[in-house]
Design an enzyme around this catalytic site. Structure first.
Site, short mmCIF file in Angstrom:
data_model
loop_
_atom_site.label_atom_id
_atom_site.label_comp_id
_atom_site.label_asym_id
_atom_site.label_seq_id
_atom_site.Cartn_x
_atom_site.Cartn_y
_atom_site.Cartn_z
N SER A 137 0.86 -1.18 0.00
CA SER A 137 0.00 0.00 0.00
C SER A 137 0.90 1.23 0.00
O SER A 137 2.06 1.17 0.42
CB SER A 137 -0.87 0.01 1.26
N TYR A 150 -2.01 0.44 10.76
CA TYR A 150 -2.01 -0.07 9.39
C TYR A 150 -0.72 0.33 8.68
O TYR A 150 -0.11 -0.47 7.95
CB TYR A 150 -3.23 0.47 8.66
#
Length: 252
Positions: A137, A150
């Site tokens: 990501s 995250y």
């Protein structure tokens, strides 16, 4: 007639994983769909088989190392592994974040990727032309408020990919990292906010055309189907409306 190359996709029950399975199947791979939700992957396998493709479903929790090792015994050779299983939980600041959320994100995104990659690396190497895809990501490269857990997990996943590439250079296995920015799927933000559809919708509010699961799957499929000597080390893909994790153009 040569057998179709095999591609394993983790987290294939929805979103990017399911879209990648569809596109790799259309590209001529025999796809092996893994996820915890057996009904979802069996339905997808049936859909692909009915369309004339080769697909098999295998219920698997990537954080269960014993189960992953047992799964790996089915493969003597393997062309592609797409490490897609992962996800985010919560958007709390560091001061009040739930350590259990952090632990679960690390276990799924990092340890899960490690488990499957370690277990299948011998089969990828034996094939003589293997590819490991790690779906990280843009969170693996830049921080943002409310995302530390995250972000930390995706930084770890990025480091795993980068280090693995260094360690296995000279073997017939490529390591590709695809790092998407804002992707609107049916479950990512809803899961992050524990089913709160209103909070999930705000993530994409006013954004003109965030990425779709198909957009990312198309990117993965393109990278995987390059000639064997071509390695797409890292591919960052964002919607045009997103300049960075914290700079997004919204029309309202």
């Amino acid at each position: 007639m040569a057998a179709s190359p095999i591609a394993v996709i983790t987290g294939a029950s929805s979103g990017i994983g399911a879209a990648t399975a569809r596109q790799l199947a259309a590209a001529g791979y025999r796809v092996v769909l893994t996820a915890r939700r057996k009904d979802r992957i069996e339905a997808l396998a049936a859909e692909l088989t009915e369309a004339g493709h080769q697909a098999t479903a295998y219920a698997l929790d990537v954080t269960d190392r014993a189960a992953v090792d047992e799964f790996a015994t089915a493969f003597r050779g393997l062309a592609v592994l797409v490490n897609n299983a992962g996800g985010a939980l919560g958007a709390d600041p560091v001061a009040t974040g739930d350590p259990q959320d952090w632990r679960q994100m690390y276990e799924t995104n990092v340890i899960g990727t490690l488990n499957v990659t370690q277990a299948l690396l011998p089969a990828l190497t034996t094939s003589g032309d293997g590819t490991v895809v790690i779906l990280s990501s843009t969170a693996g490269f830049a921080t943002y408020e409310g995302g530390a857990g995250y972000v930390a997990a995706k930084h770890g996943e990025h480091v795993l990919a980068e280090t693995l590439r260094l360690e296995i250079v000279g073997t017939p296995v490529r390591v590709i990292e695809v790092a998407p920015g804002m992707v609107k799927t049916e479950e990512f933000s809803t899961t992050r906010f524990r089913g709160d559809a209103e909070k999930a919708a705000k993530v994409y509010a006013g954004v003109d055309a965030p990425l779709s699961a198909d957009d990312v799957a198309d990117t993965i499929t393109w990278a995987v189907t390059r000639p064997s000597h071509v390695n797409i080390d890292l591919l960052v893909v964002r919607p045009r409306a997103q300049a960075s994790n914290s700079k997004v153009h919204r029309t309202s």
